[in-house]
Design a protein around this motif. Sequence first.
Motif, PDB file in Angstrom:
ATOM      1  N   ASN A 194     125.558  24.265 -55.227  1.00 42.30           N
ATOM      2  CA  ASN A 194     126.070  25.557 -55.676  1.00 42.30           C
ATOM      3  C   ASN A 194     125.661  26.601 -54.643  1.00 42.30           C
ATOM      4  O   ASN A 194     124.489  26.977 -54.564  1.00 42.30           O
ATOM      5  CB  ASN A 194     125.511  25.906 -57.058  1.00 42.30           C
ATOM      6  N   THR A 195     126.595  27.067 -53.873  1.00 40.99           N
ATOM      7  CA  THR A 195     126.269  28.012 -52.801  1.00 40.99           C
ATOM      8  C   THR A 195     125.856  29.384 -53.323  1.00 40.99           C
ATOM      9  O   THR A 195     125.343  30.201 -52.570  1.00 40.99           O
ATOM     10  CB  THR A 195     127.466  28.180 -51.843  1.00 40.99           C
ATOM     11  N   GLN A 196     126.068  29.637 -54.615  1.00 41.76           N
ATOM     12  CA  GLN A 196     125.635  30.915 -55.182  1.00 41.76           C
ATOM     13  C   GLN A 196     124.182  30.871 -55.634  1.00 41.76           C
ATOM     14  O   GLN A 196     123.584  31.917 -55.885  1.00 41.76           O
ATOM     15  CB  GLN A 196     126.549  31.303 -56.342  1.00 41.76           C
TER      16      GLN A 196
END
Length: 155
Positions: A125-127
């Motif tokens: 999850n790049t967030q």
Amino acid sequence: MNIVLVEPEIPPNTGNVARLCAATRSVLHLVGPLGFQLDDTQLKRAGMDYWRQVRCQRWEDWTAFVQGLPLDARLWLVESKGPRLYTEARFAAEDYLVFGRETAGLPRQLLAANRERWLRIPMFNTQARSLNLSNCVALVLFEALRQQGFAGEEG
């Protein structure tokens, strides 16, 4: 194994890592400056009654730590965006697993100068900013111990 926390800031994380070090007979290296006092109640609570079982070395700063290392010491720097997965490294029993500050990680200059020993834990999850420090230490440490056949385990 040797676990190195460079300028840790959150007492419960360091306490959890200390407990992990006690359980695995790993040496904990605390490289200053620390973001808390070693008598912090949260630190002690997280480490519970394991502190007396922890082999812990305190270093004033990174320079003092590096100067105190054996000549053949191998450092593995664990930080996001590393070129290699931690599972690709071949760990030895006396290696040093190095983790940076919770809010800033390890210095970019140090990482750039040691690209061949810069490891990452995959994130999907790049967030999500990052994983918890003590979780990261546990992941990498147990991979290193697994590679060594869990030598010394009292199971």
